[in-house]
Design a protein around this motif. Structure first.
Motif, PDB file in Angstrom:
ATOM      1  N   THR A 185      -5.656  -4.388  -3.327  1.00  0.00           N
ATOM      2  CA  THR A 185      -5.065  -3.223  -3.971  1.00  0.00           C
ATOM      3  C   THR A 185      -6.161  -2.477  -4.716  1.00  0.00           C
ATOM      4  N   THR A 235      -2.583   1.452  -5.438  1.00  0.00           N
ATOM      5  CA  THR A 235      -2.477   1.721  -4.009  1.00  0.00           C
ATOM      6  C   THR A 235      -2.790   0.445  -3.239  1.00  0.00           C
ATOM      7  N   SER A 236      -1.948   0.106  -2.290  1.00  0.00           N
ATOM      8  CA  SER A 236      -2.150  -1.057  -1.433  1.00  0.00           C
ATOM      9  C   SER A 236      -2.943  -0.621  -0.192  1.00  0.00           C
ATOM     10  N   SER A 289      -2.414  -4.134   4.358  1.00  0.00           N
ATOM     11  CA  SER A 289      -1.887  -5.177   3.470  1.00  0.00           C
ATOM     12  C   SER A 289      -0.396  -5.417   3.706  1.00  0.00           C
ATOM     13  N   VAL A 309       3.866  -5.172  -8.124  1.00  0.00           N
ATOM     14  CA  VAL A 309       2.793  -4.815  -9.051  1.00  0.00           C
ATOM     15  C   VAL A 309       3.322  -4.860 -10.480  1.00  0.00           C
ATOM     16  N   SER A 347       1.487   3.875  -2.475  1.00  0.00           N
ATOM     17  CA  SER A 347       1.070   3.861  -3.877  1.00  0.00           C
ATOM     18  C   SER A 347       2.288   3.822  -4.789  1.00  0.00           C
ATOM     19  N   SER A 361      -1.103  -7.923  -8.875  1.00  0.00           N
ATOM     20  CA  SER A 361      -0.226  -7.724  -7.723  1.00  0.00           C
ATOM     21  C   SER A 361      -0.076  -9.059  -7.013  1.00  0.00           C
ATOM     22  N   SER A 417      -7.850  -7.662  -6.666  1.00  0.00           N
ATOM     23  CA  SER A 417      -7.529  -6.338  -7.188  1.00  0.00           C
ATOM     24  C   SER A 417      -8.478  -5.253  -6.709  1.00  0.00           C
TER      25      SER A 417
END
Length: 190
Positions: free
Chosen positions: A49, A65-66, A70, A75, A113, A144, A169
């Protein structure tokens, strides 16, 4: 008599060779087991993320934002500042949990996001007030975790989620420079 003169030299050389030969076993094992492979496959080692922090008008604006590839994630975030600088949180989709973390209520799928979580610094010293330091600092912790699913295929809720399995992260981007307020007289104050 010449034989006796060479005897100590031969004995010394034999001892040196025996000591050197004792360590050759491990080195020889390395040289005989070395191998090389060609080709390769991409391995997906986990989800990442990215966190973006923007700072303006005494407020940090946080967006998570991932990465596109993913798996779905949940989160949460929490901020810290010095005691003279209380914080106020706001943002669509973010709610306060019992552990003082703010949780994003929706699952964040790959490439998506969160909406911004705004963390406002409520009190900054102005003319006539004494500041403890020249600048203030707000530290934000982001976490996350992957979304887990029940046997029937429904996702665990945030309350059921195990937050001990945290994801990498990635990095934080944004503007995090201290904000300086200028009074009408032109002096710089916090």
């Amino acid at each position: 008599m010449k034989k006796k003169r060479y005897y100590p030299a031969v004995l010394t050389l034999t001892a040196v060779l025996m000591v050197a030969g004792a360590g050759i076993g491990k080195a020889w094992a390395y040289f005989t087991t070395f191998s090389e492979a060609a080709g390769g496959y991409t391995i997906h080692l986990g989800d990442r993320t990215e966190f973006t922090e923007e700072f303006s008008n005494q407020t940090k604006h946080l967006v998570v934002t991932s990465d596109a590839d993913s798996d779905p994630i949940y989160v949460r975030a929490k901020a810290f500042s010095g005691s003279p600088y209380p914080l106020t949180y706001s943002g669509d989709g973010w709610t306060l949990g019992a552990d003082n973390y703010y949780y994003y209520g929706s699952i964040v799928n790959g490439g998506e996001s969160t909406k911004a979580l705004d963390i406002r610094i409520d009190h900054i010293p102005v003319d006539g007030e004494k500041a403890e330091k020249d600048y203030f600092n707000v530290v934000v912790i982001y976490e996350s975790t992957p979304v887990k699913y029940h046997e029937d295929g429904t996702a665990y809720t945030i309350g059921e989620t195990d937050w001990s399995e945290l994801l990498d992260s990635g990095s934080t981007t944004g503007t995090n420079e201290p904000e300086v307020q200028t009074s009408a007289g032109g002096g710089d104050h916090l």
